[in-house]
Design a protein around this motif. Sequence first.
Motif, short mmCIF file in Angstrom:
data_model
loop_
_atom_site.label_atom_id
_atom_site.label_comp_id
_atom_site.label_asym_id
_atom_site.label_seq_id
_atom_site.Cartn_x
_atom_site.Cartn_y
_atom_site.Cartn_z
N LEU A 93 0.83 -1.21 0.00
CA LEU A 93 0.00 0.00 0.00
C LEU A 93 0.86 1.25 0.00
N LEU A 94 1.95 1.22 0.77
CA LEU A 94 2.89 2.35 0.77
C LEU A 94 3.53 2.52 -0.60
N TRP A 95 3.82 1.40 -1.23
CA TRP A 95 4.38 1.41 -2.58
C TRP A 95 3.39 2.06 -3.55
N ALA A 96 2.12 1.70 -3.45
CA ALA A 96 1.11 2.25 -4.35
C ALA A 96 0.94 3.75 -4.16
N VAL A 97 1.11 4.23 -2.93
CA VAL A 97 0.93 5.65 -2.65
C VAL A 97 2.13 6.46 -3.10
N THR A 98 3.33 5.94 -2.87
CA THR A 98 4.54 6.76 -3.05
C THR A 98 5.30 6.48 -4.35
N ILE A 99 5.17 5.28 -4.92
CA ILE A 99 6.02 4.93 -6.07
C ILE A 99 5.18 4.72 -7.34
N GLN A 100 4.51 3.60 -7.41
CA GLN A 100 3.77 3.26 -8.63
C GLN A 100 2.44 2.62 -8.24
N TYR A 101 1.34 3.29 -8.57
CA TYR A 101 0.03 2.86 -8.07
C TYR A 101 -0.36 1.49 -8.62
N ARG A 102 -0.19 1.27 -9.92
CA ARG A 102 -0.71 0.04 -10.53
C ARG A 102 0.05 -1.20 -10.04
N GLN A 103 1.37 -1.12 -10.00
CA GLN A 103 2.14 -2.27 -9.53
C GLN A 103 1.87 -2.53 -8.05
N GLY A 104 1.83 -1.46 -7.26
CA GLY A 104 1.50 -1.64 -5.85
C GLY A 104 0.10 -2.19 -5.65
N GLY A 105 -0.85 -1.74 -6.51
CA GLY A 105 -2.21 -2.24 -6.40
C GLY A 105 -2.31 -3.73 -6.69
N LEU A 106 -1.48 -4.23 -7.62
CA LEU A 106 -1.50 -5.66 -7.93
C LEU A 106 -0.99 -6.48 -6.74
N VAL A 107 0.09 -5.97 -6.11
CA VAL A 107 0.64 -6.69 -4.96
C VAL A 107 -0.33 -6.65 -3.78
N TRP A 108 -0.96 -5.49 -3.59
CA TRP A 108 -1.85 -5.42 -2.42
C TRP A 108 -3.11 -6.26 -2.63
N SER A 109 -3.59 -6.39 -3.88
CA SER A 109 -4.75 -7.26 -4.12
C SER A 109 -4.43 -8.71 -3.77
N LEU A 110 -3.20 -9.14 -4.12
CA LEU A 110 -2.79 -10.50 -3.77
C LEU A 110 -2.56 -10.62 -2.27
N SER A 111 -1.98 -9.58 -1.65
CA SER A 111 -1.67 -9.63 -0.21
C SER A 111 -2.94 -9.66 0.63
N VAL A 112 -3.99 -8.97 0.18
CA VAL A 112 -5.25 -8.98 0.92
C VAL A 112 -5.81 -10.40 1.01
N VAL A 113 -5.75 -11.13 -0.13
CA VAL A 113 -6.26 -12.51 -0.15
C VAL A 113 -5.45 -13.39 0.79
N VAL A 114 -4.11 -13.21 0.76
CA VAL A 114 -3.24 -14.02 1.63
C VAL A 114 -3.49 -13.70 3.09
N MET A 115 -3.62 -12.39 3.41
CA MET A 115 -3.85 -11.99 4.79
C MET A 115 -5.18 -12.55 5.31
N LEU A 116 -6.22 -12.45 4.49
CA LEU A 116 -7.52 -12.98 4.91
C LEU A 116 -7.48 -14.50 5.05
#
Length: 324
Positions: A67-90
């Motif tokens: 999420l920090l990556w999506a805010v500060t660096i690159q939104y699309r790449q960070g968004g892909l990682v966070w979508s996968l991380s949400v599933v893993v966290m849940l």
Amino acid sequence: ELVNSGVWPQYLWPESQPFVLEILPLCVAGAVIGFTLFLHSFIGNLKRFPITLHLFHTSVAVLLSSLLWAVTIQYRQGGLVWSLSVVVMLFFSLALITQAAWQGSRQAKLLMITTSAIWLLELLRLGVTLGLNSITITMIASAPWAFVLTAPAVLAGISRHSREVHEKYLLEKKTTEIRSQLLARVGHDLRAPLSSILGVSRLLEANSPRTTPREAGIAIGRSGKLLLRQIDDLLDLARMDVGQLSLHPQPFVLGTWLEALRASAELMSTQAGNQFRLEVDELPHTVLADADRLNQVLTNLLINANRATSHGLITLACMAQVAD
């Protein structure tokens, strides 16, 4: 969900300014932190499952980093990682909840329904992010509906959890009050027999004509027994705290035991300015009980009765009842 459904950009955002997508990962970060804190407080003692808990915390750390990556660096790449991380966290949170439910946690059983629904929803969203399926209005609106449909289960769990916490608090408060009262009473009562013993010993040392050795011995013995009883109360309190207070029932002659109790109770009542009467119904010759504990309980009751009575009559009634 306000961002995903388009409500925030369409109706809540100023029309003169372009919508800032970086708001979404910030909102997700707040939700993740809130969910993590909620999970720890709602179920409690998650350290029972160290491996799963470590994996859950790791997935939360990866998600927050993306999420920090999506805010500060690159939104699309960070968004892909966070979508996968949400599933893993849940997934790991669901594993924690399942383990807690398996060990009998009623809160965890209720939370399993909600977490499963949200996890399935995030799987669908991950498929949209990876291009495996297309986004639809139903999928966008499914998150609010998932929360609405599962909210009663969560609310029921919160209510039950709050009730259990309140009951534990009341029990702990009552236990603390009883302990404080006992300690205050014992602390005060310990001084009386000690003072009596010290006073009689000083009279003996001074060869005072005010007391004979026999009278001094009786006074010291009586005070010593009272002191021993107070110490036994303290030991029983300590045993109760660690769950080691136990009974040792043995058969004994009830009539002999009652006569000894009568003699002690009459002396106690006379010293307090009261009268004592023992009323005995038809009783069995022998009973099976812990005679010492029974004597301790009745003696404490008689002590309290004498304290609450002034120039009155204290009656102890003893009767037999057929067991079911």
